[in-house]
Design an enzyme around this catalytic site. Structure first.
Site, PDB file in Angstrom:
ATOM      1  CB  CYS A   1     -18.211   4.532 -20.341  1.00  9.57           C
ATOM      2  SG  CYS A   1     -17.231   5.908 -19.695  1.00  9.57           S
TER       3      CYS A   1
ATOM      4  CB  CYS B   1     -13.744   4.269 -13.905  1.00  8.28           C
ATOM      5  SG  CYS B   1     -14.388   5.953 -13.799  1.00  8.28           S
TER       6      CYS B   1
ATOM      7  CB  CYS C   1     -22.152   6.413 -14.490  1.00 14.66           C
ATOM      8  SG  CYS C   1     -20.709   7.496 -14.560  1.00 14.66           S
TER       9      CYS C   1
ATOM     10  CD  GLU D   1      -2.982  -0.628  -0.117  1.00 13.75           C
ATOM     11  OE1 GLU D   1      -3.307   0.552  -0.331  1.00 13.75           O
ATOM     12  OE2 GLU D   1      -3.343  -1.565  -0.851  1.00 13.75           O
TER      13      GLU D   1
END
Length: 346
Positions: free
Chosen positions: A199, A192, A208, A37
């Protein structure tokens, strides 16, 4: 679309298409996920993978990390950029050793106090490893929320940040939190995307706003971008018998704690520095200049090569410097720009 349906669509997509075999997803531990991370902050997965593997091979757990030095960590980090992250890892390991008896904390209130671990990173560590109910809000998730809900106000506004946190915390499911978090990250990273999103295959496209309006660029992180400033630097490459003089940067700016060549913002300053150190400037050779990009500015690097016939007293290892051996390189942290110049010399 209800919040339940939103999270279920993400989970359904993740089970079929999500990434489940990344190096830090195998043999999952708090330590391994933490390292991944931190590396993934502002860096893409494909870039991180080889660095993560190399890092874990050298430091497989907290105990081995605490036995390592900052120089060793920076050496493994060389080329990955954002070097403060490496120092944060080093400092966090020491805190965990001294304050938590060497055991990685599982309490989010403890985690967010550690260097380099904010609310989102802490949530990712705990949800991915232990499936705890914590949301995440990285760049991928922000991009999805902004487009899905049609948020057009200033993205760096504190009010907008709070709004995004409220949205994701309401959407995140209590059960399967880790899978949902990974799923929404993957949709952001793979579908995205910041440029030319896919899309038509997005599981969230029915509601959306950006998709309905066919205006994904309108809801983008690219707005209000600051034009990069340009800086010129002259680097003095002091060469002696297959070694190069390098100094350690102890100033808190770029390349903190890394080794690099003596640098100057003006060519005349570089010349005067060499004269002051009794270097014959008639023997210098100007190498080809090149452009090096940073996140916030563009550097035009101008290397100047000077070969010495004997070591000057002014270059000694007591002055935060080393003679870097080109045949047997020391394991130290080097900026990518320095590595570029070194390749030109070998």
């Amino acid at each position: 679309m209800t919040l339940h349906i939103f999270s279920q669509l993400v989970l359904n997509w993740y089970h079929l298409n999500g990434r489940k075999n990344l190096p830090w997803q195998r043999d999952k531990t708090l330590y391994r996920v933490w390292i991944s991370e931190i590396m993934l902050q502002q860096t893409q997965v494909k870039t991180v993978i080889p660095y993560f593997k190399k890092f874990i091979s050298k430091f497989p757990n907290l105990n081995s990390l605490n036995n390592g030095t900052l120089n060793e960590i920076l050496y493994l980090w060389s080329g990955l950029g954002y070097y403060k992250r490496a120092k944060n890892i080093y400092e966090t390991a020491k805190i965990i050793k001294n304050k938590f008896n060497g055991k990685f904390p599982k309490n989010i209130l403890d985690l967010v106090k550690l260097p380099g671990i904010g609310k989102s990173t802490a949530g990712a560590i705990l949800s991915f490893t232990l499936n705890y109910f914590f949301s995440i809000l990285d760049g991928n998730v922000k991009r999805i929320l902004i487009r899905y809900y049609g948020i057009s106000e200033c993205l760096k506004n504190t009010k907008t940040e709070k709004k995004l946190w409220n949205l994701i915390e309401n959407i995140t499911p209590i059960h399967n939190t880790g899978a949902f978090n990974q799923g929404i990250i993957d949709i952001g990273a793979l579908i995205c995307t910041s440029k030319i999103p896919k899309c038509n295959i997005c599981p969230l496209n029915t509601k959306c706003i950006a998709y309905k309006e066919k205006e994904w660029k309108k809801y983008s992180f690219q707005k209000n971008t600051i034009k990069k400033i340009k800086k010129k630097y002259w680097f003095v490459i002091i060469y002696f018998q297959n070694t190069i003089w390098m100094q350690k940067n102890t100033i808190k700016n770029i390349w903190n704690n890394l080794f690099y060549f003596p640098s100057f913002e003006k060519k005349n300053d570089a010349i005067q520095w060499m004269k002051k150190n009794q270097i014959n400037v008639k023997n210098i050779k100007e190498m080809n200049s090149f452009c090096h990009e940073f996140s916030h500015f563009t550097m035009y690097a101008n290397p100047i090569l000077i070969k010495l016939f004997f070591k000057h007293n002014c270059f000694n290892t007591k002055k935060q410097g080393i003679w870097y051996n080109l045949n047997k390189p020391q394991k130290i942290g080097l900026p990518k720009l320095v590595e570029k110049i070194l390749k030109l010399l070998i």
